[in-house]
Design a protein around this motif. Structure first.
Motif, PDB file in Angstrom:
ATOM      1  N   PRO A   1       0.903  -0.922   0.058  1.00 39.89           N
ATOM      2  CA  PRO A   1       0.388  -0.091   0.143  1.00 39.89           C
ATOM      3  C   PRO A   1       0.534   1.148  -0.219  1.00 39.89           C
ATOM      4  O   PRO A   1       0.505   2.689  -0.769  1.00 39.89           O
ATOM      5  CB  PRO A   1      -0.845   0.100   1.039  1.00 39.89           C
ATOM      6  CG  PRO A   1      -0.896  -1.193   1.938  1.00 39.89           C
ATOM      7  CD  PRO A   1       0.332  -2.507   0.897  1.00 39.89           C
ATOM      8  N   ASP A   2       1.932   1.509   0.629  1.00 43.64           N
ATOM      9  CA  ASP A   2       2.954   2.438   0.682  1.00 43.64           C
ATOM     10  C   ASP A   2       3.791   2.950  -0.404  1.00 43.64           C
ATOM     11  O   ASP A   2       3.929   3.832  -0.977  1.00 43.64           O
ATOM     12  CB  ASP A   2       4.193   2.618   1.745  1.00 43.64           C
ATOM     13  CG  ASP A   2       3.154   2.416   2.710  1.00 43.64           C
ATOM     14  OD1 ASP A   2       2.441   2.867   2.906  1.00 43.64           O
ATOM     15  OD2 ASP A   2       3.664   1.805   4.216  1.00 43.64           O
ATOM     16  N   ALA A   3       3.603   1.394  -1.482  1.00 47.04           N
ATOM     17  CA  ALA A   3       4.077   1.701  -2.398  1.00 47.04           C
ATOM     18  C   ALA A   3       3.332   2.691  -4.319  1.00 47.04           C
ATOM     19  O   ALA A   3       3.696   2.378  -5.176  1.00 47.04           O
ATOM     20  CB  ALA A   3       5.117   0.301  -3.332  1.00 47.04           C
ATOM     21  N   ALA A   4       2.261   3.030  -3.991  1.00 46.66           N
ATOM     22  CA  ALA A   4       1.542   2.818  -4.604  1.00 46.66           C
ATOM     23  C   ALA A   4       0.926   4.430  -4.787  1.00 46.66           C
ATOM     24  O   ALA A   4       2.076   5.255  -4.464  1.00 46.66           O
ATOM     25  CB  ALA A   4      -0.524   2.199  -4.650  1.00 46.66           C
ATOM     26  N   SER A   5       1.071   4.756  -5.820  1.00 43.38           N
ATOM     27  CA  SER A   5       0.994   5.791  -6.514  1.00 43.38           C
ATOM     28  C   SER A   5       0.326   6.473  -6.866  1.00 43.38           C
ATOM     29  O   SER A   5      -0.865   7.668  -6.805  1.00 43.38           O
ATOM     30  CB  SER A   5       2.299   5.606  -7.831  1.00 43.38           C
ATOM     31  OG  SER A   5       2.330   7.488  -8.472  1.00 43.38           O
ATOM     32  N   HIS A   6      -1.151   5.977  -7.801  1.00 40.32           N
ATOM     33  CA  HIS A   6      -2.538   6.764  -8.431  1.00 40.32           C
ATOM     34  C   HIS A   6      -2.713   5.027  -8.142  1.00 40.32           C
ATOM     35  O   HIS A   6      -2.716   4.427  -7.856  1.00 40.32           O
ATOM     36  CB  HIS A   6      -2.286   6.737  -9.280  1.00 40.32           C
ATOM     37  CG  HIS A   6      -1.227   8.081  -9.705  1.00 40.32           C
ATOM     38  ND1 HIS A   6      -1.784   9.045  -9.085  1.00 40.32           N
ATOM     39  CD2 HIS A   6      -0.634   8.404 -10.212  1.00 40.32           C
ATOM     40  CE1 HIS A   6      -0.908  10.686  -9.420  1.00 40.32           C
ATOM     41  NE2 HIS A   6       0.298   9.662 -10.140  1.00 40.32           N
ATOM     42  N   SER A   7      -4.184   4.864  -9.172  1.00 40.03           N
ATOM     43  CA  SER A   7      -5.913   3.879  -9.448  1.00 40.03           C
ATOM     44  C   SER A   7      -6.347   4.406 -10.481  1.00 40.03           C
ATOM     45  O   SER A   7      -6.958   5.154 -10.501  1.00 40.03           O
ATOM     46  CB  SER A   7      -6.182   3.631  -7.689  1.00 40.03           C
ATOM     47  OG  SER A   7      -7.306   4.986  -7.291  1.00 40.03           O
ATOM     48  N   PHE A   8      -6.909   3.565 -10.678  1.00 37.97           N
ATOM     49  CA  PHE A   8      -7.693   3.255 -11.676  1.00 37.97           C
ATOM     50  C   PHE A   8      -9.108   3.234 -11.339  1.00 37.97           C
ATOM     51  O   PHE A   8      -9.148   1.323 -11.341  1.00 37.97           O
ATOM     52  CB  PHE A   8      -6.979   2.702 -13.414  1.00 37.97           C
ATOM     53  CG  PHE A   8      -8.597   2.825 -14.665  1.00 37.97           C
ATOM     54  CD1 PHE A   8      -8.314   3.355 -15.462  1.00 37.97           C
ATOM     55  CD2 PHE A   8      -9.632   1.583 -14.715  1.00 37.97           C
ATOM     56  CE1 PHE A   8      -9.177   4.215 -16.181  1.00 37.97           C
ATOM     57  CE2 PHE A   8      -9.972   1.795 -15.886  1.00 37.97           C
ATOM     58  CZ  PHE A   8     -10.258   2.901 -16.528  1.00 37.97           C
ATOM     59  N   ALA A   9      -9.943   3.666 -10.946  1.00 37.38           N
ATOM     60  CA  ALA A   9     -10.935   2.924 -10.392  1.00 37.38           C
ATOM     61  C   ALA A   9     -12.682   3.306 -11.180  1.00 37.38           C
ATOM     62  O   ALA A   9     -12.227   4.398 -11.718  1.00 37.38           O
ATOM     63  CB  ALA A   9     -11.596   3.237  -8.828  1.00 37.38           C
ATOM     64  N   VAL A  10     -13.622   2.029 -11.156  1.00 37.68           N
ATOM     65  CA  VAL A  10     -14.598   2.555 -12.115  1.00 37.68           C
ATOM     66  C   VAL A  10     -16.069   2.389 -11.471  1.00 37.68           C
ATOM     67  O   VAL A  10     -16.479   0.901 -10.969  1.00 37.68           O
ATOM     68  CB  VAL A  10     -15.004   2.305 -13.437  1.00 37.68           C
ATOM     69  CG1 VAL A  10     -15.910   2.362 -14.325  1.00 37.68           C
ATOM     70  CG2 VAL A  10     -13.771   1.743 -13.883  1.00 37.68           C
ATOM     71  N   PRO A  11     -16.538   2.950 -10.137  1.00 39.68           N
ATOM     72  CA  PRO A  11     -16.791   2.188  -9.206  1.00 39.68           C
ATOM     73  C   PRO A  11     -18.535   1.281  -9.506  1.00 39.68           C
ATOM     74  O   PRO A  11     -18.663   0.775  -9.307  1.00 39.68           O
ATOM     75  CB  PRO A  11     -17.593   3.515  -8.755  1.00 39.68           C
ATOM     76  CG  PRO A  11     -16.510   4.956  -8.589  1.00 39.68           C
ATOM     77  CD  PRO A  11     -15.982   4.545  -9.519  1.00 39.68           C
ATOM     78  N   ASP A  12     -19.129   2.136 -10.136  1.00 35.28           N
ATOM     79  CA  ASP A  12     -19.910   1.624 -11.371  1.00 35.28           C
ATOM     80  C   ASP A  12     -19.901   0.672 -12.046  1.00 35.28           C
ATOM     81  O   ASP A  12     -20.705  -0.501 -12.313  1.00 35.28           O
ATOM     82  CB  ASP A  12     -20.976   2.821 -12.169  1.00 35.28           C
ATOM     83  CG  ASP A  12     -21.739   3.459 -11.700  1.00 35.28           C
ATOM     84  OD1 ASP A  12     -22.300   3.922 -10.841  1.00 35.28           O
ATOM     85  OD2 ASP A  12     -21.896   4.641 -12.199  1.00 35.28           O
ATOM     86  N   LEU A  13     -18.595   0.221 -12.123  1.00 32.07           N
ATOM     87  CA  LEU A  13     -18.689  -1.328 -12.736  1.00 32.07           C
ATOM     88  C   LEU A  13     -17.465  -2.428 -11.556  1.00 32.07           C
ATOM     89  O   LEU A  13     -17.091  -3.209 -12.096  1.00 32.07           O
ATOM     90  CB  LEU A  13     -17.785  -1.335 -14.186  1.00 32.07           C
ATOM     91  CG  LEU A  13     -17.930   0.352 -15.521  1.00 32.07           C
ATOM     92  CD1 LEU A  13     -16.969  -0.534 -16.283  1.00 32.07           C
ATOM     93  CD2 LEU A  13     -19.463  -1.142 -15.759  1.00 32.07           C
ATOM     94  N   GLY A  14     -17.986  -1.593 -10.417  1.00 26.35           N
ATOM     95  CA  GLY A  14     -16.986  -2.427  -9.199  1.00 26.35           C
ATOM     96  C   GLY A  14     -15.231  -2.606 -10.023  1.00 26.35           C
ATOM     97  O   GLY A  14     -15.238  -3.385  -9.482  1.00 26.35           O
ATOM     98  N   ILE A  15     -14.639  -1.871 -10.687  1.00 25.63           N
ATOM     99  CA  ILE A  15     -13.414  -1.635 -10.974  1.00 25.63           C
ATOM    100  C   ILE A  15     -12.219  -0.914 -10.276  1.00 25.63           C
ATOM    101  O   ILE A  15     -13.226  -0.027 -10.031  1.00 25.63           O
ATOM    102  CB  ILE A  15     -12.948  -1.730 -12.447  1.00 25.63           C
ATOM    103  CG1 ILE A  15     -13.694  -2.054 -13.711  1.00 25.63           C
ATOM    104  CG2 ILE A  15     -11.946  -1.863 -12.763  1.00 25.63           C
ATOM    105  CD1 ILE A  15     -14.239  -2.143 -15.095  1.00 25.63           C
TER     106      ILE A  15
END
Length: 216
Positions: free
Chosen positions: A127-141
């Motif tokens: 978790p400390d090494a993450a930079s960003h995320s790609f999240a699409v809440p309505d698609l559960g991604i």
């Protein structure tokens, strides 16, 4: 101050507030960058990059996503995708490690067949090494993106987009688009330096760290 003057003052303040709200809606909420046909046929490959600083006016210091259209990088996060299709996404990240507020987001969710990070199958990030995320809440991604180490040589120091020869990580995964719709996607890592709790600014601006998938 007379009663009439007080009423006039209140009405003037209300009018100014209404103008400011209208300006906010017109210039911030609904002023989107052009949509990009990023999925290259026949395999529906989409390539994104994330950069630590946009490097251009008026928000040169803002963190940002870019999307590739053909051989060109476009500063947009509004992407046209086919419905009911598998879409293969590659995220080339040139930004450092910000860390996640919630370790749950260190695991990919809603992808088809898992993710790879720099060519290696990965079930979860530190978790400390993450930079960003790609999240699409309505698609559960939700997919975490590994950051570039602080000591990595040859880090990107130019205005975006960053050259592929500079230090980066590469995350690949596949999503299923599902039914036609207008799906919001965003980064959930609080990576907006200079804003309260790391949110605001680029984190709430379409074209920087959030956008839309136009699925049709």
């Amino acid at each position: 101050m007379t009663r009439g003057a007080r009423i006039a003052s209140v009405l003037a303040g209300t009018a100014v507030t209404a103008v400011l709200v209208a300006y906010y809606i017109a210039t911030w909420v609904v002023n989107y960058p052009p949509a990009v046909d990023a999925a290259s046929a026949p395999s529906n490959d989409v390539t994104l990059q994330t950069v630590a600083a946009y490097g251009h006016s008026p928000h040169s210091s803002w963190v940002s996503y870019y999307v590739k259209q053909g051989s060109e990088w476009r500063h947009s996060t509004v992407i046209n995708l086919p419905a009911h299709s598998l879409v293969h996404i590659t995220i080339i990240n040139f930004d450092g490690q910000s860390g996640l507020r919630n370790p749950l987001w260190a695991r990919p969710i809603g992808v088809v067949g898992g993710i790879t990070v720099d060519g290696k199958p990965t079930s979860a990030l530190d978790p400390d090494a993450a930079s960003h995320s790609f999240a699409v809440p309505d698609l559960g991604i939700s997919v975490p993106v590994l950051g570039v180490g602080d000591n990595a040589p040859n880090q990107c120091a130019t205005a975006a987009p960053c050259p592929i020869g500079t230090a980066h990580t590469t995350t690949t995964f596949t999503i299923r688009t599902g039914a036609p719709g207008h799906y919001r996607w965003q980064c959930f890592v609080p990576c907006a330096a200079g804003f309260i709790n790391g949110f605001g600014g680029p984190m709430q601006t379409v074209g920087f760290m959030d956008g839309y998938l136009n699925v049709a």
